[in-house]
Design an enzyme around this catalytic site. Structure first.
Site, PDB file in Angstrom:
ATOM      1  N   TYR A  45     -47.883  20.813  -3.875  1.00  0.00           N
ATOM      2  CA  TYR A  45     -48.744  21.991  -3.722  1.00  0.00           C
ATOM      3  C   TYR A  45     -50.217  21.605  -3.910  1.00  0.00           C
ATOM      4  O   TYR A  45     -51.085  22.010  -3.125  1.00  0.00           O
ATOM      5  CB  TYR A  45     -48.301  23.026  -4.754  1.00  0.00           C
ATOM      6  N   LYS A  84     -53.201  21.876  -1.165  1.00  0.00           N
ATOM      7  CA  LYS A  84     -54.297  22.801  -1.403  1.00  0.00           C
ATOM      8  C   LYS A  84     -55.658  22.092  -1.416  1.00  0.00           C
ATOM      9  O   LYS A  84     -56.659  22.681  -0.987  1.00  0.00           O
ATOM     10  CB  LYS A  84     -54.079  23.561  -2.715  1.00  0.00           C
TER      11      LYS A  84
END
Length: 305
Positions: free
Chosen positions: A166, A170
């Protein structure tokens, strides 16, 4: 009646069946936009599909007098992302804005992370945002207008445990946004990022076993998804025409402008460096400016206001 902020703009919001995406879709519609509500209706980890969530948001928008259409294509495939943009063109005749919000979580400590856990998260967050942006870019270029809002995270900007997939996606998204902004500014196309702090399904699994944990979660629950929406609406409006390539964070009633990497300190040696001199002089001189091993919660250490 006063002109609404995004009157008649056509905006696609991905992952808009719930949480932050839903609130952005509702706020955009209330501000005059025609909204494509995209959501495949999966669980937070990406399993299953359900047409219900997207359709429900469309019905909410229509009940309030707005215009919206539901779409269930997946951002994680290039052709499907193209269909999401096409959906806007088919129903509303143009595309003015894209909010890349769709996401899943597959949290795991790095040394235990599987290839599939890495791949699935990158596919939705990073590839999905690229596919959506790329599909819209040619239309934006032609009409010489358009705006992207990408949802990033302090897990990537600062760091967090158990989120290598993640976090990498991001932070990659921030670089993607900057590249889009640089490449497309001559066509009056803008690209910005928002790192949201909000209570949603995605963080609903935080433990609440102790009174301290319960108190912490109660504070986090004040950070409702609708606190994120006003900034997204603004960034998609013509009033934000001079706001480009920036990274913002929103936490309850706070809006932050986040820094982007720049040199902190340098060392120089006219004769050049050897490994020994780096060990003896170079690294000790730089150490005072080392970035600490902090996580998001260490940097945002005070309670939301």
């Amino acid at each position: 009646m006063a002109q609404k902020m995004v009157q008649d703009k056509v905006v696609v919001v991905t992952g808009a069946g719930g949480g932050i995406g839903r609130d952005m879709a509702l706020a955009l519609a209330a501000a005059g936009a025609k909204v494509v509500v995209n959501d495949i209706g999966t669980s937070t980890t990406g399993e299953g599909t359900d047409a219900g969530p997207a359709q429900k948001v469309v019905e909410e928008i229509k009940a309030a007098g707005g215009q919206a259409v539901a779409n269930m294509d997946s951002v994680a495939e290039a052709a499907a992302a193209g269909r999401i943009i096409q959906c806007a063109l088919d129903h509303f005749g143009r595309i003015d804005g894209v909010v890349n919000n769709a996401g899943i979580l597959r949290d795991r400590f790095f040394h235990k992370m599987s290839l599939d856990e890495w791949d699935a998260v990158l596919k939705v967050h990073l590839y999905g945002s690229y596919y959506m942006s790329r599909a819209a870019a040619s239309h934006f270029k032609e009409q010489e207008s358009g705006a992207f809002v990408h949802m990033t995270s302090t897990s990537g900007l600062i760091g967090n445990f158990g989120q290598a997939n993640y976090s990498a996606a991001k932070l990659g998204l921030v670089a993607l946004s900057k590249s889009i902004a640089l490449d497309m500014q001559k066509f009056h196309v803008r690209s910005n990022c928002i790192a949201p702090f909000a209570w949603s399904r995605m963080i609903g699994s935080i433990p609440t076993d102790t009174p301290e944990q319960q108190a912490r979660v109660a504070k986090i629950q004040q950070m409702t998804p609708n606190k994120i929406a006003p900034l997204a609406v603004y960034l998609l409006s013509d009033q934000a025409q001079d706001v480009n390539a920036q990274v913002f964070a929103v936490r309850n009633n706070e809006i932050f402008l986040m820094s982007q990497p720049r040199p902190l300190r340098s060392v120089h040696r006219s004769e050049g460096w050897t490994p020994e001199f780096i060990a003896e002089h170079g690294m000790p001189a730089l150490k005072a400016s080392f970035v600490p091993m902090e996580r998001s919660g260490d940097v945002f250490s005070w309670d939301p206001v």
